[in-house]
Design an enzyme around this catalytic site. Structure first.
Site, PDB file in Angstrom:
ATOM      1  N   GLU A   1      26.381  56.657  72.155  1.00 43.39           N
ATOM      2  CA  GLU A   1      25.206  57.540  72.102  1.00 43.39           C
ATOM      3  C   GLU A   1      25.621  58.915  71.592  1.00 43.39           C
ATOM      4  OE1 GLU A   1      22.328  56.097  71.922  1.00 43.39           O
ATOM      5  OE2 GLU A   1      22.433  55.100  73.867  1.00 43.39           O
ATOM      6  N   HIS A   2      24.834  59.475  70.713  1.00 43.58           N
ATOM      7  CA  HIS A   2      25.109  60.771  70.073  1.00 43.58           C
ATOM      8  C   HIS A   2      26.429  60.736  69.304  1.00 43.58           C
ATOM      9  CE1 HIS A   2      21.712  63.018  71.758  1.00 43.58           C
ATOM     10  NE2 HIS A   2      21.843  62.198  72.782  1.00 43.58           N
TER      11      HIS A   2
ATOM     12  N   ASP B   1      19.025  54.582  64.587  1.00 39.24           N
ATOM     13  CA  ASP B   1      17.751  53.937  64.914  1.00 39.24           C
ATOM     14  C   ASP B   1      17.166  53.223  63.703  1.00 39.24           C
ATOM     15  OD1 ASP B   1      18.282  55.324  67.181  1.00 39.24           O
ATOM     16  OD2 ASP B   1      16.649  56.762  66.966  1.00 39.24           O
TER      17      ASP B   1
ATOM     18  N   SER C   1      13.040  54.003  70.138  1.00 43.37           N
ATOM     19  CA  SER C   1      12.867  54.294  68.703  1.00 43.37           C
ATOM     20  C   SER C   1      11.570  53.795  68.100  1.00 43.37           C
ATOM     21  CB  SER C   1      14.040  53.727  67.905  1.00 43.37           C
ATOM     22  OG  SER C   1      15.207  54.286  68.342  1.00 43.37           O
TER      23      SER C   1
HETATM   24  C1  GLA Z   1      18.195  59.350  68.909  1.00 48.34           C
HETATM   25  C2  GLA Z   1      18.536  59.573  67.434  1.00 48.34           C
HETATM   26  C3  GLA Z   1      19.737  58.736  67.017  1.00 48.34           C
HETATM   27  C4  GLA Z   1      20.905  58.908  67.971  1.00 48.34           C
HETATM   28  C5  GLA Z   1      20.445  58.763  69.417  1.00 48.34           C
HETATM   29  C6  GLA Z   1      21.538  59.081  70.396  1.00 48.34           C
HETATM   30  O1  GLA Z   1      17.738  58.062  69.129  1.00 48.34           O
HETATM   31  O2  GLA Z   1      17.434  59.247  66.613  1.00 48.34           O
HETATM   32  O3  GLA Z   1      20.108  59.046  65.692  1.00 48.34           O
HETATM   33  O4  GLA Z   1      21.554  60.126  67.754  1.00 48.34           O
HETATM   34  O5  GLA Z   1      19.340  59.603  69.706  1.00 48.34           O
HETATM   35  O6  GLA Z   1      22.570  58.177  70.291  1.00 48.34           O
END
Ligand code: GLA
Length: 384
Positions: free
Chosen positions: A33-34, A171, A124
């Site tokens: 994540e991130h 996403d 998403s």
């Molecule tokens: C959101 C963003 C992604 C990603 C996630 C965290 O979903 O759209 O690009 O950075 O946060 O992993």
């Protein structure tokens, strides 16, 4: 949600004619994540919930768009100055503009769309909407000449240029590239990817939705990205080859500890750990070692909560319940600031855990969390 539902609304709302129908899914992310905008690894999969849209060129230069779920209608032109104000319509407008920038001769069309991916739950929904329209416009106006990676980038650029979120590629990539039964490990620096069949024997993946979405999530997201870039700039002075936090390690971070803010340091510490955790989880999966997978998920939750600070009270609460119930792995999923936890649960514990989580959450917050069983499904496609 099915084609007939969308089609019946499309016919009713417009001139009685049918068009072409397209679908794209939302996503889960097992771990990573991130990390995407830091050039690291992610490990998402598309799900059986998403968006469906019907489109028919209308012979004008206007897009006439109807959101079935919101019962809202917006009309807009295709030039830069025609941007609509309504937020859902900006996604469609942004996709049109980004396709035009890539040489696709987008003309006016009528469209209606609906979705069953929950909004603001970290699954998403916006990427599902972007991918649906990118895929559709490529088919209707572009002879399918834009490749799948570029379609994902169209969605990402829509977020950056029309919706104010400086998101990574995860996403949109997962939505376009999803494959039934498989997670996908993506290297966000090289864009190499690999499908991993995911069918853990004796375990289930379940999402618990806190049903909270915090205001300012997008500005906080952009600030996290800025922190990462600040640290990269500092490290780069000593190590010119470092382009992303992915390229850095803890020693390099220690070396710049006095040059960056304490907050930026914590953010980077989380990201460096998280990049490695994705690789650890992939290795563990290869030997069916779900205990390690789960332990890494808890580590991610800790990092997202205490170092990256993108969790919230409700998510931490559900994570604690998971731990108390002996759930194998649990963590906040997606960007954070609300939304879901993703939980890797032994079959025999599933009912106890879900019941306990619902009861405890209701008692504490006066409402039930939503429960979604994860089914890993295919990516963007034309339905008819
Ligand atoms: C959101 C963003 C992604 C990603 C996630 C965290 O979903 O759209 O690009 O950075 O946060 O992993």
């Amino acid at each position: 949600m099915d084609i007939e539902y969308v089609r019946s609304r499309f016919i009713k709302h417009f001139d009685g004619l049918t068009g072409s129908v397209y679908a794209s899914p939302g996503r889960i992310n097992l771990i990573g994540e991130h990390t995407d905008y830091n050039g690291g690894f992610v490990f998402p999969g598309a799900i059986d919930k998403g968006m469906i849209a019907e489109l028919r060129p209308n012979g004008t230069n206007k897009v006439r768009a109807y959101s079935i779920d919101m019962k809202d209608y917006v009309e807009f032109g295709l030039n830069e100055e025609d941007a609509p104000r309504t937020s859902w319509a900006r996604y469609i407008f942004g996709v049109c503009r980004e396709m035009i920038k890539r040489g696709v001769d987008v003309k006016g069309f009528n469209t209606a769309f609906a979705g069953d991916v929950p909004l603001g739950a970290g699954m998403s929904s916006s990427a599902a909407l972007e991918s649906t329209y990118a895929y559709a416009l490529n088919d209707l106006f572009g002879d399918n000449k834009i490749d799948k990676f570029e379609l994902a980038k169209v969605g990402q650029a829509t977020e950056h240029n029309y919706c104010g979120v400086k998101c990574g590629i995860m996403d949109q990539f997962a939505s376009v590239f999803g494959k039934e039964g498989s997670l996908i490990r993506l290297d966000c620096r090289s864009l190499e990817y690999q499908y991993f069949p995911f069918n853990p024997q004796g375990y289930r993946l379940v999402l618990l939705d806190t049903v909270v979405k915090h205001e300012l999530a997008s500005s906080a997201y952009n600030q996290r990205r800025q922190s990462c870039e600040n640290v990269v700039a500092a490290i780069k002075q000593h190590h010119p080859k470092v382009e992303f936090l992915r390229d850095a390690d803890m020693t390099m971070l220690e070396d710049v500890k006095n040059q960056v803010s304490a907050e930026d340091y914590m953010r980077a510490e989380y990201v460096i750990g998280e990049v490695q955790r994705v690789l650890d989880v992939c290795q563990a999966l290869e030997r069916d070692d779900y205990e390690t997978v789960g332990a890494k998920m808890y580590e991610t939750h800790y990092g997202m909560s205490k170092l990256y600070e993108v969790s919230c009270e409700e998510l931490d609460f559900l994570n604690d319940i998971a731990r108390q119930c002996g759930v194998t792995g649990s963590r906040v999923m997606g960007g954070g600031f609300g939304g879901c936890t993703i939980n890797l649960v032994k079959e025999e514990l599933y009912d106890t855990f879900v019941t306990r989580a619902k009861e405890a959450y209701k008692e504490k917050y006066g409402k039930l969390p939503k429960v979604y069983d994860v089914v890993i499904a295919d990516g963007s496609r034309k339905l008819c």
